[in-house]
Structure formats: structure tokens, C-alpha cells
Scaffold this motif. Structure first.
Motif, short mmCIF file in Angstrom:
data_model
loop_
_atom_site.label_atom_id
_atom_site.label_comp_id
_atom_site.label_asym_id
_atom_site.label_seq_id
_atom_site.Cartn_x
_atom_site.Cartn_y
_atom_site.Cartn_z
N ASN A 26 0.84 -1.19 0.00
CA ASN A 26 0.00 0.00 0.00
C ASN A 26 0.88 1.24 0.00
OD1 ASN A 26 -2.16 1.75 0.12
ND2 ASN A 26 -2.32 1.65 2.35
N THR A 28 1.97 4.81 0.07
CA THR A 28 1.22 5.92 0.66
C THR A 28 2.05 7.20 0.54
OG1 THR A 28 0.17 4.37 2.19
CG2 THR A 28 0.11 6.69 2.81
N TYR A 60 8.75 8.84 9.32
CA TYR A 60 7.32 8.85 8.96
C TYR A 60 6.74 10.22 9.27
CZ TYR A 60 2.32 7.63 9.29
OH TYR A 60 0.96 7.58 9.15
N VAL A 65 -4.64 15.16 8.63
CA VAL A 65 -6.02 15.25 8.17
C VAL A 65 -6.92 15.64 9.34
CG1 VAL A 65 -5.75 13.62 6.29
CG2 VAL A 65 -6.34 12.79 8.55
N GLU A 66 -8.04 16.18 9.02
CA GLU A 66 -8.99 16.61 10.03
C GLU A 66 -9.71 15.39 10.60
OE1 GLU A 66 -10.46 19.95 12.06
OE2 GLU A 66 -8.95 19.87 10.50
N PHE A 67 -9.79 15.30 11.92
CA PHE A 67 -10.50 14.18 12.56
C PHE A 67 -11.60 14.72 13.45
CE2 PHE A 67 -6.40 12.17 11.76
CZ PHE A 67 -6.80 10.95 11.27
N PRO A 68 -12.69 14.02 13.56
CA PRO A 68 -13.16 13.16 12.47
C PRO A 68 -13.66 14.01 11.32
CG PRO A 68 -14.66 13.11 14.34
CD PRO A 68 -13.57 14.03 14.69
N ILE A 69 -14.01 13.40 10.20
CA ILE A 69 -14.49 14.14 9.03
C ILE A 69 -15.74 14.91 9.41
CG2 ILE A 69 -15.54 13.86 6.74
CD1 ILE A 69 -13.69 11.51 6.30
#
Lengths: 69, 267
Positions: A26, A28, A60, A65-69
Motif C-alpha cells: 500500500n 502511501t 514517517y 487530516v482533520e478528525f473526524p471528518i
């Protein structure tokens, strides 16, 4: 945490490939625009998908990202 | 084969198991007698509690390998229509279950809520063996213009967060991220959160008119086809199915915990 950096070409080659006959790579994208796979994928690869590749280990740095959407 | 209280019992190697349990044991090549017994007891316990028929997917993560952990106990065929898991990224598989790595790993269930689940009756559960608060989601799917399903076992703020076809997030403080976390919509107007045998929240929440129409992921989210919020919480069990009554949810926990105890991996 460390991960293994990929070139874009390497990323394209790994999509759809398994690293142990069951689990799929995967690739990324990180926050710096680098493609990477995990060390688990790198070290547990039993196929020839990574044959001859010496992937550099990088920190890493996940995309925030914004949590939660 | 003989008939018994729970249906047809399959006999294999001198030991008789429920036919559904036997089908899974055969498909997943479970050879350890303790694991076989644990699966059989789990199936019969769920049937006795009248929960079995409410399940769409049960992932017992038994056997210790990725190949064995792919199987859905409810339908152990090796096709997408059986919600046969496909693993991506660097997950670790062991006798304790499936450990996603928090950076690239997830399991694609192939289950599309819009075509499989009921808008006013759904549940999702995740048995976590890892105690960590993190910005990850353990089960999630979202498509723009549709409603959302998401379960954050223990977010960075120490709360269990969840939604099932609604916009308001259920938020409840939990002392750890260990145990069976279940988010439950038993009807059109109610949302509940369960941790182990406890109902930790219950609120009024009306279902939206739509359901997500892409695959649900375990170990990360599926945000419009892009992975989202990789988890590092080891899962020893996960389920997807219809909504549960309070009694059913309690019996469900008892059955799952008995299963984990038999396997020596209960938390």
C-alpha cells in the motif's frame, strides 16, 4: 517511526502487487510528497517485487487530516 | 452428520461441530483443536442468543496468518460477495489477531453498506487488544453526498467516537482502548455505544436518508476511496451486522469474550 521511501516509478510498480502472496503493498504519500511503504512491507517481502531495491529509510511524516471528518 | 439443537452438526475426525463452524474451520484450515472448539462455541453461543442471523460479517482473526484471517465466519467463501478480506500494507498477523501498523495497513471488507446494510438497523464492532489513544479510526467509510459510518475506539482526547448514518458524533470518555467496542443503531432514532458489557451512551439520532456506497475498511478509514486515519490497535475480532437490542448486545459481548478467553487473548 521509520518507513521506506519510493520513487513514483517504484510506487506504480508496487500497486496491485503482494509482498507475501497474500497482503498487498500500500504505497502511501507522506506530508513531504514522498511515496513510502512500511518497514513491515519491506522486511516481510517474500516475492521478487522489491528485488534489487535498496529503499532509503526516512522518518514517517503523515499527512495531517482533520478528525473526524 | 446428526441433527441437534443448533442445526446440522458436522462430524470431522471424531469431533462434532456445528455445520457453520465446520465450514469456517475447513475453509480457513484451522487445525488447532482449541481454536476449533473456540469457533464452534462462538457460533453456537451466537445462535443460542438469536444473534447469528443478524450478522453480515464476523472476522474472528484466528489461525495466526493473513491467509486465515481473511475469512468471514458467517460466509467462509473466498469471493468478494462473502466479504472475504483483502489486506493491504504492513499488518502483522499472529495468534492474537490482526495488528495494523498505523502507517499503511488496513483490511478491505468488500462490504458496501448501501447494498448490504439496513439504514435503521446496523452495528459495527472492534475488539481491541492495544491500549493507545490516537488519531486513527478502526472502522470507517464515507462518500461525499452520503452519510458516514465511523468508529474511533479511543481518540487522542480519550473518547470513543462513532457515527452510523448520522452527522452528530457520539462522544464518550473511555478509560482505555481495550475490549470490545460496539457502535449500534438499533432503530431509526437511536444511537448507542457499548464497551464490553456496558452501554456507555445512548442518544436520540435520526438516520440520514443515505448510506455509504463504497467498501468499508477495518484498520483505517475509506474516505471517498482514499485511506484515512491508520490504526495501530490490534484487533482480535470485528463484526458488521444488524442493530442489536440491549440484551443481544450483552449476549454478544459474553460470546465474544468467552471466545477470546478460550484462545487466551482476552483483555
Amino acid at each position: 517511526m521509520k518507513v521506506r521511501q519510493l520513487t513514483t516509478q517504484q510506487k506504480d510498480q508496487l500497486v496491485g502487487q503482494t509482498y507475501d502472496g497474500v497482503q498487498f503493498f500500500n504505497p502511501t504519500l507522506d506530508a513531504d510528497g514522498n511515496w513510502f511503504i512500511s518497514n513491515e512491507e519491506y522486511f516481510n517481502c517474500t516475492t521478487d517485487a522489491l528485488f534489487g531495491w535498496n529503499l532509503p529509510e526516512i522518518d514517517y511524516n503523515p499527512v495531517i487530516v482533520e478528525f473526524p471528518i | 452428520m446428526i441433527l441437534a439443537n443448533h442445526g446440522i452438526i458436522a462430524s470431522s475426525g471424531g469431533v462434532s461441530f456445528d455445520a457453520d463452524a465446520q465450514a469456517f474451520i475447513t475453509a480457513a484450515a484451522i487445525t488447532d483443536s482449541t481454536q476449533q472448539t473456540a469457533i464452534n462455541t462462538l457460533v453456537t453461543d451466537l445462535k443460542t442468543a438469536n444473534i447469528w442471523t443478524k450478522m453480515k460479517a464476523l472476522y474472528p482473526f484466528v489461525g495466526g496468518t493473513a491467509a486465515q484471517h481473511r475469512f468471514n465466519l458467517k460466509d467462509p467463501r473466498t469471493v468478494n460477495a462473502a466479504f472475504y478480506l483483502e489486506f493491504f500494507g504492513g499488518g502483522t498477523h499472529s495468534a492474537n489477531g490482526y495488528l495494523p501498523n498505523g502507517t499503511t495497513a488496513f483490511a478491505d471488507t468488500k462490504l458496501v453498506p448501501n447494498t448490504i446494510l439496513q439504514l435503521n438497523s446496523s452495528h459495527f464492532s472492534y475488539y481491541s487488544r492495544t491500549n493507545v489513544s490516537e488519531s486513527s479510526t478502526e472502522m470507517m467509510v464515507y462518500t461525499s453526498g452520503q452519510s458516514i459510518i465511523d468508529l474511533y475506539v479511543r481518540f487522542t482526547d480519550g473518547n470513543m467516537l462513532s457515527r452510523i448514518y448520522n452527522t452528530t458524533t457520539s462522544t464518550t470518555s473511555v478509560p482505555s482502548s481495550l475490549g470490545l467496542f460496539l457502535m449500534n443503531r438499533p432503530d431509526a432514532n437511536t444511537i448507542k455505544q457499548h464497551r464490553n458489557s456496558d452501554i456507555i451512551s445512548s442518544s436520540s439520532s435520526t438516520s440520514a436518508s443515505t448510506k455509504p456506497n463504497i467498501n468499508l475498511y477495518i484498520g483505517s478509514g475509506n474516505n471517498n476511496g482514499t485511506t484515512y486515519g491508520f490504526s495501530s490497535k490490534e484487533s482480535a475480532f470485528s463484526s458488521i451486522g444488524d442493530g442489536l437490542t440491549d440484551t443481544e448486545a450483552a449476549n454478544f459481548y459474553t460470546a465474544v469474550q468467552t471466545y477470546q478467553t478460550t484462545l487466551g487473548r482476552q483483555v
